[in-house]
Design a protein around this motif. Structure first.
Motif, PDB file in Angstrom:
ATOM      1  N   UNK A  90       0.829  -1.215   0.000  1.00 40.96           N
ATOM      2  CA  UNK A  90       0.000   0.000   0.000  1.00 40.96           C
ATOM      3  C   UNK A  90       0.856   1.256   0.000  1.00 40.96           C
ATOM      4  N   UNK A  91       0.208   2.377  -0.200  1.00 44.85           N
ATOM      5  CA  UNK A  91       0.913   3.654  -0.255  1.00 44.85           C
ATOM      6  C   UNK A  91       1.501   3.983   1.103  1.00 44.85           C
ATOM      7  N   UNK A  92       2.804   4.370   1.120  1.00 44.76           N
ATOM      8  CA  UNK A  92       3.475   4.765   2.348  1.00 44.76           C
ATOM      9  C   UNK A  92       4.121   3.638   3.121  1.00 44.76           C
ATOM     10  N   UNK A  93       4.101   2.404   2.609  1.00 45.49           N
ATOM     11  CA  UNK A  93       4.731   1.286   3.326  1.00 45.49           C
ATOM     12  C   UNK A  93       6.252   1.424   3.269  1.00 45.49           C
ATOM     13  N   UNK A  94       6.978   1.063   4.338  1.00 45.27           N
ATOM     14  CA  UNK A  94       8.445   1.174   4.317  1.00 45.27           C
ATOM     15  C   UNK A  94       9.065   0.112   3.418  1.00 45.27           C
ATOM     16  N   UNK A  95       9.990   0.535   2.556  1.00 42.22           N
ATOM     17  CA  UNK A  95      10.673  -0.390   1.646  1.00 42.22           C
ATOM     18  C   UNK A  95      12.172  -0.151   1.698  1.00 42.22           C
ATOM     19  N   UNK A  96      12.691   0.201   2.863  1.00 40.04           N
ATOM     20  CA  UNK A  96      14.134   0.372   2.980  1.00 40.04           C
ATOM     21  C   UNK A  96      14.810  -0.982   3.060  1.00 40.04           C
ATOM     22  N   UNK A  97      16.120  -0.974   2.996  1.00 34.82           N
ATOM     23  CA  UNK A  97      16.895  -2.218   2.944  1.00 34.82           C
ATOM     24  C   UNK A  97      16.715  -3.014   4.234  1.00 34.82           C
ATOM     25  N   UNK A  98      16.672  -2.342   5.376  1.00 37.25           N
ATOM     26  CA  UNK A  98      16.522  -3.056   6.648  1.00 37.25           C
ATOM     27  C   UNK A  98      15.172  -3.758   6.731  1.00 37.25           C
ATOM     28  N   UNK A  99      14.098  -3.077   6.292  1.00 33.11           N
ATOM     29  CA  UNK A  99      12.765  -3.694   6.338  1.00 33.11           C
ATOM     30  C   UNK A  99      12.673  -4.866   5.377  1.00 33.11           C
ATOM     31  N   UNK A 100      13.229  -4.735   4.174  1.00 33.23           N
ATOM     32  CA  UNK A 100      13.173  -5.837   3.209  1.00 33.23           C
ATOM     33  C   UNK A 100      14.024  -7.020   3.667  1.00 33.23           C
ATOM     34  N   UNK A 101      15.157  -6.740   4.356  1.00 34.25           N
ATOM     35  CA  UNK A 101      15.989  -7.840   4.855  1.00 34.25           C
ATOM     36  C   UNK A 101      15.276  -8.623   5.953  1.00 34.25           C
ATOM     37  N   UNK A 102      14.406  -7.969   6.731  1.00 33.78           N
ATOM     38  CA  UNK A 102      13.624  -8.699   7.722  1.00 33.78           C
ATOM     39  C   UNK A 102      12.525  -9.542   7.078  1.00 33.78           C
ATOM     40  N   UNK A 103      12.049  -9.091   5.903  1.00 31.27           N
ATOM     41  CA  UNK A 103      10.944  -9.790   5.243  1.00 31.27           C
ATOM     42  C   UNK A 103      11.430 -10.989   4.437  1.00 31.27           C
ATOM     43  N   UNK A 104      12.598 -10.918   3.804  1.00 35.58           N
ATOM     44  CA  UNK A 104      13.094 -11.958   2.910  1.00 35.58           C
ATOM     45  C   UNK A 104      14.376 -12.556   3.484  1.00 35.58           C
ATOM     46  N   UNK A 105      14.673 -13.789   3.139  1.00 36.94           N
ATOM     47  CA  UNK A 105      15.871 -14.436   3.704  1.00 36.94           C
ATOM     48  C   UNK A 105      17.168 -13.915   3.110  1.00 36.94           C
ATOM     49  N   UNK A 106      17.135 -13.227   1.966  1.00 37.13           N
ATOM     50  CA  UNK A 106      18.371 -12.702   1.386  1.00 37.13           C
ATOM     51  C   UNK A 106      18.951 -11.616   2.294  1.00 37.13           C
ATOM     52  N   UNK A 107      20.254 -11.475   2.249  1.00 43.20           N
ATOM     53  CA  UNK A 107      20.920 -10.494   3.091  1.00 43.20           C
ATOM     54  C   UNK A 107      20.772  -9.083   2.548  1.00 43.20           C
ATOM     55  N   UNK A 108      21.315  -8.138   3.322  1.00 42.57           N
ATOM     56  CA  UNK A 108      21.197  -6.734   2.932  1.00 42.57           C
ATOM     57  C   UNK A 108      21.971  -6.424   1.654  1.00 42.57           C
ATOM     58  N   UNK A 109      23.115  -7.071   1.474  1.00 40.22           N
ATOM     59  CA  UNK A 109      23.926  -6.766   0.290  1.00 40.22           C
ATOM     60  C   UNK A 109      23.208  -7.180  -0.989  1.00 40.22           C
ATOM     61  N   UNK A 110      22.594  -8.362  -0.997  1.00 40.03           N
ATOM     62  CA  UNK A 110      21.898  -8.807  -2.201  1.00 40.03           C
ATOM     63  C   UNK A 110      20.654  -7.968  -2.447  1.00 40.03           C
TER      64      UNK A 110
END
Length: 337
Positions: A66-86
């Motif tokens: 949805x509009x305004x959801x956080x999509x920074x690297x830290x939030x995406x790294x918590x959501x997916x098993x891939x690391x921050x670098x990938x």
């Protein structure tokens, strides 16, 4: 028994619904109706030949948020098993191909935040913006009035022909010309004064800070750097210290002690301090003490200094060393005695 019975019922046939041009291998789509909770993703993204699978998956996931959801690297790294670098590399891929745009903006309270703009069809967005730019340029051109074109040169109008007078047999009575006495008109023209162009307005001079002696810069910078010992929230960066050093030097030049400057900057701090450099700059400007008054020359001249007499070792006042009055005139003093 050998005869064929044409009225026998046929066996039931089971058909499988297949898409045209099916092949025994590859993918077979099973499409079901979806409830109102789905995302439309174009094939230009899902079949992109230059994007990695992680980048395509992240783009589809971001478009489903949805509009305004956080999509920074830290939030995406918590959501997916891939690391921050990938994940960071995949986001850079999406930025390169126009599916993402990260913009740094400043909020009303002065904080810097990152705004992520997701494009579900970058090519269509670029085409639409180009059309809008062309339409704005065309509208701007239509609003501007056309420049006046030089008109044709005036042509000489031929004089009208005199009317044809038919001759008559009746005698013509000569008319006496009527002379009207009029005062001669004298046209007085004012002398033409060539209007000189008005002088251009003076350019605004930039505000230059007052000159501060370098001797006060070192203690001013040290005072600002040591404020963090009083309150950890007053930890200033090198850029802020360079910017606040001249105002602190102005305080020191006006006779304020380092302890007075320290007390003015650290006393009564608010419980929530978001921008310490801005608060210190405000206090240094608003609480700046007045300069010390220059000493006025005294009306009475200062007395000459004390000197030691070379003859009797007595103290006397004189502008230069020498003998006192008694030693300079001993005979006069004795005669008077």
């Amino acid at each position: 028994m050998a005869e064929q019975q044409l009225n026998a019922p046929e066996r039931a046939r089971h058909e499988i619904r297949r898409s045209p041009r099916t092949s025994p291998s590859g993918v077979h789509q099973v499409t079901e109706f979806q409830d109102p909770g789905y995302t439309i993703v174009g094939n230009h993204l899902t079949q992109h030949r230059s994007l990695s699978g992680l980048a395509i998956g992240l783009a589809a996931y971001i478009q489903s948020l949805p509009e305004g959801a956080p999509v920074d690297i830290r939030t995406l790294a918590k959501r997916f098993p891939e690391g921050r670098e990938r994940i960071a590399a995949a986001l850079r891929e999406l930025e390169t191909h126009g599916y993402l745009e990260r913009v740094r903006r400043r909020t009303d309270d002065g904080r810097l935040v990152t705004l992520t703009i997701s494009y579900n069809n970058p090519a269509a967005t670029r085409a639409r913006r180009a059309r809008e730019t062309a339409a704005d340029a065309k509208r701007r051109t239509a609003v501007e009035p056309p420049r006046p074109s030089p008109g044709p040169a005036p042509t000489a109008t031929p004089a009208p022909k005199p009317p044809h007078v038919r001759p008559s047999s009746r005698p013509v009575r000569p008319e006496t010309p009527r002379v009207r006495a009029e005062a001669p008109r004298v046209r007085v023209e004012a002398p033409r004064v060539r209007a000189e162009p008005a002088p251009p307005p003076p350019e605004p001079q930039p505000h230059t800070p007052a000159h501060h002696t370098p001797a006060h810069h070192a203690p001013a910078a040290a005072l600002l750097a040591n404020l963090r010992h009083e309150d950890p929230r007053l930890l200033l960066s090198v850029r802020d210290i360079h910017r606040l050093t001249p105002p602190v030097a102005a305080w020191l030049e006006r006779g304020a002690s380092p302890e007075a400057v320290h007390s003015a900057l650290t006393a009564g701090l608010p419980p929530t301090l978001r921008h310490p450099a801005a608060l210190l700059a405000h206090r240094l400007t608003e609480l700046l003490p007045p300069p010390l008054p220059t000493p006025q020359p005294s009306a009475t001249p200062a007395p000459p200094p004390l000197q030691t007499c070379d003859g009797c070792d007595r103290a006397f006042r004189a502008p230069a060393p020498g003998r006192c009055r008694d030693c300079r005139h001993p005979a006069t003093e004795r005669g008077a005695a």
